[in-house]
Every structure is written in structure tokens, then in C-alpha cells.
Motif scaffolding. Structure first.
Motif, mmCIF file in Angstrom:
data_model
loop_
_atom_site.group_PDB
_atom_site.id
_atom_site.type_symbol
_atom_site.label_atom_id
_atom_site.label_comp_id
_atom_site.label_asym_id
_atom_site.label_seq_id
_atom_site.Cartn_x
_atom_site.Cartn_y
_atom_site.Cartn_z
ATOM 1 N N THR A 15 78.362 57.126 -12.034
ATOM 2 C CA THR A 15 76.984 56.677 -12.232
ATOM 3 C C THR A 15 76.048 57.594 -11.451
ATOM 4 N N SER A 39 71.794 54.496 -13.700
ATOM 5 C CA SER A 39 72.493 54.726 -14.966
ATOM 6 C C SER A 39 73.536 53.640 -15.173
ATOM 7 N N VAL A 82 77.531 52.982 -16.250
ATOM 8 C CA VAL A 82 78.738 53.754 -15.970
ATOM 9 C C VAL A 82 78.935 54.721 -17.132
ATOM 10 N N CYS A 99 76.763 57.932 -6.609
ATOM 11 C CA CYS A 99 77.587 57.311 -7.647
ATOM 12 C C CYS A 99 78.033 55.957 -7.105
#
Length: 119
Positions: free
Chosen positions: A73, A83, A85, A106
Motif C-alpha cells: 500500500t 491506497s 492493497v 506501506c
């Protein structure tokens, strides 16, 4: 030269001269000549955002592409963008409309970090 070749050459030369004069007078690039928005790519590969840090102008769209075999992400630490995944070859984009420094990571692999500086 044949008459046909002379006609073609005489028609092409003024156009070529006009183009040379046009380009010779525009050697300076002004800010107004640049597009107002641009796209910048960040590739996710081998558990790294690359490039890890970028500086872009306001109005730039950053596109993250997951080129890894593992889901990732891109999530800003201040909640500005997040975002879903992304599986392999999936993309996420965000357009930066305000100046500032945007740190992101992430959420699946929090040690993966990056930064977008918008000026």
C-alpha cells in the motif's frame, strides 16, 4: 534539378527558414511554457519505494505501481491519501494540490517508507 524538384525545394525552403527563426527566438523556457500538471512514477519493488524521496510542484499526480510479487500500500502518515492493497502491477495515484511534505509508508510492511515534497 528538374522543374518539379525546383518547385518542391522552393516551397520547402521558406517553411524551413520560418521554423528556424521561430525556434531561434524561443531559446528560453518560461514557467508558462511548462505544463501545469505532470505525472511522476514511483515503483514499488523488492520492498522499496523507488525513488524513496521526490520533490514535485503543486498539481503533480504521483502514480505508485506495485512491481513486487507481494501486496503493498501507499498510505500517508497524516491521512491525506491511502491506497487500497495493490497486487502485482496494480497502480494507485494521488494529485498533490497543496505544498508540504508528505511522508508515507506501506501499511502491510511499515518499515517501507517514502516522502513526497510538494513545492
Amino acid at each position: 534539378m528538374t522543374k518539379k524538384n525546383v518547385r518542391i525545394a522552393s516551397g520547402v525552403m521558406p517553411v524551413m527558414i520560418a521554423m528556424l527563426l521561430l525556434f531561434a527566438g524561443s531559446s528560453r523556457v518560461r514557467a508558462s511554457d511548462q505544463p501545469s500538471t505532470a505525472n511522476v512514477a514511483i515503483k514499488i519493488d523488492n520492498f522499496v519505494f523507488g525513488p524513496q524521496a521526490i520533490t514535485v510542484p503543486v498539481g503533480t499526480t504521483v502514480i505508485w505501481t506495485n512491481s513486487d510479487d507481494i501486496p503493498h500500500t501507499a498510505v500517508s502518515t497524516d491521512g491525506v491519501f491511502k491506497s487500497k492493497v495493490m497486487d502485482t502491477d496494480e497502480k494507485f495515484s494521488y494529485t498533490f494540490t497543496k505544498a508540504g511534505t508528505y511522508t508515507y509508508y506501506c501499511s502491510v510492511h511499515p518499515k517501507m517508507t517514502g516522502q513526497v515534497v510538494v513545492k
